[in-house]
Design a protein around this motif. Structure first.
Motif, PDB file in Angstrom:
ATOM      1  N   THR A  60      -0.486   8.447   6.687  1.00 49.84           N
ATOM      2  CA  THR A  60       0.045   8.335   5.648  1.00 49.84           C
ATOM      3  C   THR A  60       1.647   8.846   5.919  1.00 49.84           C
ATOM      4  OG1 THR A  60      -1.674   8.314   4.230  1.00 49.84           O
ATOM      5  CG2 THR A  60       0.378   9.058   3.230  1.00 49.84           C
TER       6      THR A  60
ATOM      7  N   SER B 269       0.755  -1.158   0.139  1.00 53.99           N
ATOM      8  CA  SER B 269       0.009   0.177   0.154  1.00 53.99           C
ATOM      9  C   SER B 269       1.006   1.232   0.172  1.00 53.99           C
ATOM     10  CB  SER B 269      -0.923   0.054   1.211  1.00 53.99           C
ATOM     11  OG  SER B 269      -1.723   1.208   1.267  1.00 53.99           O
ATOM     12  N   ILE B 270       0.963   1.888   1.156  1.00 55.98           N
ATOM     13  CA  ILE B 270       2.093   2.948   1.275  1.00 55.98           C
ATOM     14  C   ILE B 270       3.214   2.761   1.831  1.00 55.98           C
ATOM     15  CG2 ILE B 270       2.280   5.393   2.093  1.00 55.98           C
ATOM     16  CD1 ILE B 270      -0.009   4.796   0.046  1.00 55.98           C
TER      17      ILE B 270
ATOM     18  N   ALA C 143      -0.420   5.217  -3.699  1.00 55.97           N
ATOM     19  CA  ALA C 143       0.103   3.857  -3.994  1.00 55.97           C
ATOM     20  C   ALA C 143       0.781   3.514  -5.163  1.00 55.97           C
ATOM     21  CB  ALA C 143      -0.988   2.931  -3.436  1.00 55.97           C
TER      22      ALA C 143
ATOM     23  N   ARG D 268      -5.404   8.177  -1.863  1.00 55.44           N
ATOM     24  CA  ARG D 268      -4.467   6.999  -1.288  1.00 55.44           C
ATOM     25  C   ARG D 268      -3.939   6.037  -2.560  1.00 55.44           C
ATOM     26  NH1 ARG D 268      -3.556   2.072  -0.614  1.00 55.44           N
ATOM     27  NH2 ARG D 268      -5.178   1.531  -2.039  1.00 55.44           N
TER      28      ARG D 268
ATOM     29  N   GLY E  29      -9.590   4.377  -2.028  1.00 55.61           N
ATOM     30  CA  GLY E  29      -9.240   4.919  -0.597  1.00 55.61           C
ATOM     31  C   GLY E  29      -9.671   6.349  -0.723  1.00 55.61           C
ATOM     32  N   TYR E  30      -9.635   7.113   0.328  1.00 59.24           N
ATOM     33  CA  TYR E  30      -9.813   8.559   0.453  1.00 59.24           C
ATOM     34  C   TYR E  30      -8.572   9.288   0.273  1.00 59.24           C
ATOM     35  CZ  TYR E  30     -12.841  12.451   2.064  1.00 59.24           C
ATOM     36  OH  TYR E  30     -13.592  13.594   2.081  1.00 59.24           O
ATOM     37  N   CYS E  31      -8.815  10.463   0.398  1.00 61.67           N
ATOM     38  CA  CYS E  31      -7.710  11.360   0.138  1.00 61.67           C
ATOM     39  C   CYS E  31      -6.638  11.404   1.299  1.00 61.67           C
ATOM     40  CB  CYS E  31      -8.166  12.894   0.115  1.00 61.67           C
ATOM     41  SG  CYS E  31      -8.612  13.416  -1.439  1.00 61.67           S
ATOM     42  N   VAL E  32      -5.346  11.417   1.307  1.00 61.81           N
ATOM     43  CA  VAL E  32      -4.520  11.329   2.304  1.00 61.81           C
ATOM     44  C   VAL E  32      -3.713  12.452   2.391  1.00 61.81           C
ATOM     45  CG1 VAL E  32      -4.409   8.643   2.328  1.00 61.81           C
ATOM     46  CG2 VAL E  32      -2.827  10.005   0.901  1.00 61.81           C
TER      47      VAL E  32
ATOM     48  N   GLU F 208      -2.187  16.785  -0.658  1.00 58.44           N
ATOM     49  CA  GLU F 208      -3.411  15.774  -0.441  1.00 58.44           C
ATOM     50  C   GLU F 208      -3.821  15.072  -1.767  1.00 58.44           C
ATOM     51  OE1 GLU F 208      -7.680  16.308   1.857  1.00 58.44           O
ATOM     52  OE2 GLU F 208      -7.425  17.708  -0.103  1.00 58.44           O
TER      53      GLU F 208
END
Length: 418
Positions: free
Chosen positions: A297, A9-10, A104, A100, A39-42, A97
């Motif tokens: 993150t 992932s990250i 990745a 996700r 995934g949402y914003c990180v 921002e």
């Protein structure tokens, strides 16, 4: 040194990036059959921005930024108020921002040519000894590595195998979070809408060129939550937002069809040490601060850099892991403690609190010095995000070319090459 990393992932790809830069052989194993891009914003902020700069990826990520123009509050009748500039998670103008999944993908693509990725597999068993870690994969293969690093998230299998049951380290913060994509029937253009109701909160923002809405909802979960029961999670979200008004009936209907639905507890992972023998943890597997912090993150990127840097200093493995603990744990704790403070008042607990919060947000844009007030309110997060001095980038400890060695079939076990 031959290192096995679990999770693509990250934290996993970021750690693999730095291992390769230092000339250390690395294999990444990922349970999913392919890269997961949902995934949402990180948010990337503080020290993590310097890590991304040192990776040479800052200019790559800038065009992928969410670039939200404004944040707007909305109530159950659809009335909008309390407009403020930029997205809710952007504290400083330099913050990045991104979705996700975009982050990745960038991390994996930047390492794919020089790092072995093994998708569709996972670790089933570990056995540590003086010469390394014997790994049995779920697919049946075995291999021996000098170090195994768990970057496999909150419900880490590596942590369970090497450190013990999850219940010993997971701190439930009393709510759950769900993320899903819906069509942009609201016609939002680079906007983020925030809803704050009784024991429930939602963020809805346009994404993918305003084609979609990315939805993140928080709600009290009681004692019924099971992170393995996805149909049950969808029911919990539907129950939590029943009667919430606004566009929630339509959003919940889209949630039931969403193929990127994700739901989990808002929780922290708190460990006294980030390694045990020849097994270490990085990212959420070792120090999830919870989504309430907005720092998951950034901690993953920083932790990946620090662990790789300590391994590259040339000290013995035990010393390198001890230094990783000493450098990372104070930074982790400060960011986790910020989230604990936020958790207490994150969602209103009474109708009075709902009214007061909405009134404050209605008045905020008209208050002289409101931007300064927001800076003061976010000062704790900003300071915590910067509270670590990064070690310098070490030179490769093995011969390498163009940023890293070309990985070969080095790690073997009873089944041969990995």
């Amino acid at each position: 040194m031959h290192v096995l990393v679990t999770g693509a992932s990250i934290a996993g790809p970021a750690f693999a990036f730095w291992l390769n830069r230092h000339g250390i052989d690395v294999t990444v194993v990922e349970r999913a059959p392919a890269l997961r891009e949902g995934g949402y914003c990180v948010d990337i902020r503080g020290v993590a921005l310097e890590v991304v700069e040192r990776m040479g990826l800052r200019d790559v990520l800038r065009p992928l930024a969410a670039d939200t123009l404004e944040n707007v509050m909305v109530d159950e009748r659809g009335r909008r108020f309390g407009r403020t500039p930029r997205g809710f998670g952007v504290i400083d103008p330099d913050d990045v921002e991104v979705l996700r999944g975009d982050l990745a993908r960038v991390l994996v693509e930047s390492t794919r040519e020089r790092v072995r990725y093994r998708f569709g597999d996972s670790i089933a068993a570990l056995r540590q000894h003086d010469r390394g870690v014997d790994v049995t994969f779920a697919g049946g293969d075995t291999a021996t590595f000098d170090l195994v690093v768990g970057a496999d998230g909150v419900h880490s299998q590596v942590r369970a195998l090497a450190f013990g049951p999850e219940r010993e380290f997971l701190r439930d913060m009393g709510s759950a979070m769900a993320i899903f994509t819906a069509p942009n029937h609201l016609g939002l253009h680079r906007q983020q809408l925030l809803f704050s109701g009784l024991r429930r909160i939602a963020s809805v923002k346009s994404t993918h060129g305003d084609r979609d809405l990315m939805c993140a909802v928080f709600f009290a979960h009681g004692d019924r939550f099971d992170h393995r029961d996805v149909p049950g999670q969808r029911r919990l979200v539907a129950d939590a937002f029943a009667g919430a008004g606004w566009e929630f009936p339509r959003l919940i209907a889209a949630m039931q069809r969403a193929d990127d639905f994700y739901c989990d507890l808002t929780c922290q992972i708190r460990l006294p040490t980030l390694s045990r023998g020849r097994v270490a943890l990085v990212g959420d597997a070792g120090y999830c601060p919870s989504p309430l912090s907005g720092q998951g993150t950034s901690l993953a990127l920083v932790g990946a850099y620090v662990l790789a840097a300590e391994l590259a200093r040339g000290a013995d493995l035990a010393t390198a892991l001890r230094r990783y603990d000493e450098r990372m744990l104070p930074f982790v704790r400060r960011n986790q403690d910020i989230a604990l403070k936020l958790a207490g008042g994150f969602a209103p607990e009474s109708p009075f609190q709902v009214r007061m919060r909405r009134l404050a947000m209605r008045l905020l844009p008209y208050v002289p010095g409101s931007s300064l007030l927001m800076q003061v309110a976010m000062r704790g997060i900003r300071e915590a995000a910067r509270d670590l001095e990064l070690p310098p980038v070490s030179r490769p400890i093995h011969g390498s070319r163009a940023g890293g060695v070309t990985p070969g079939a080095i790690v073997t076990g009873t089944s041969g090459q990995v």
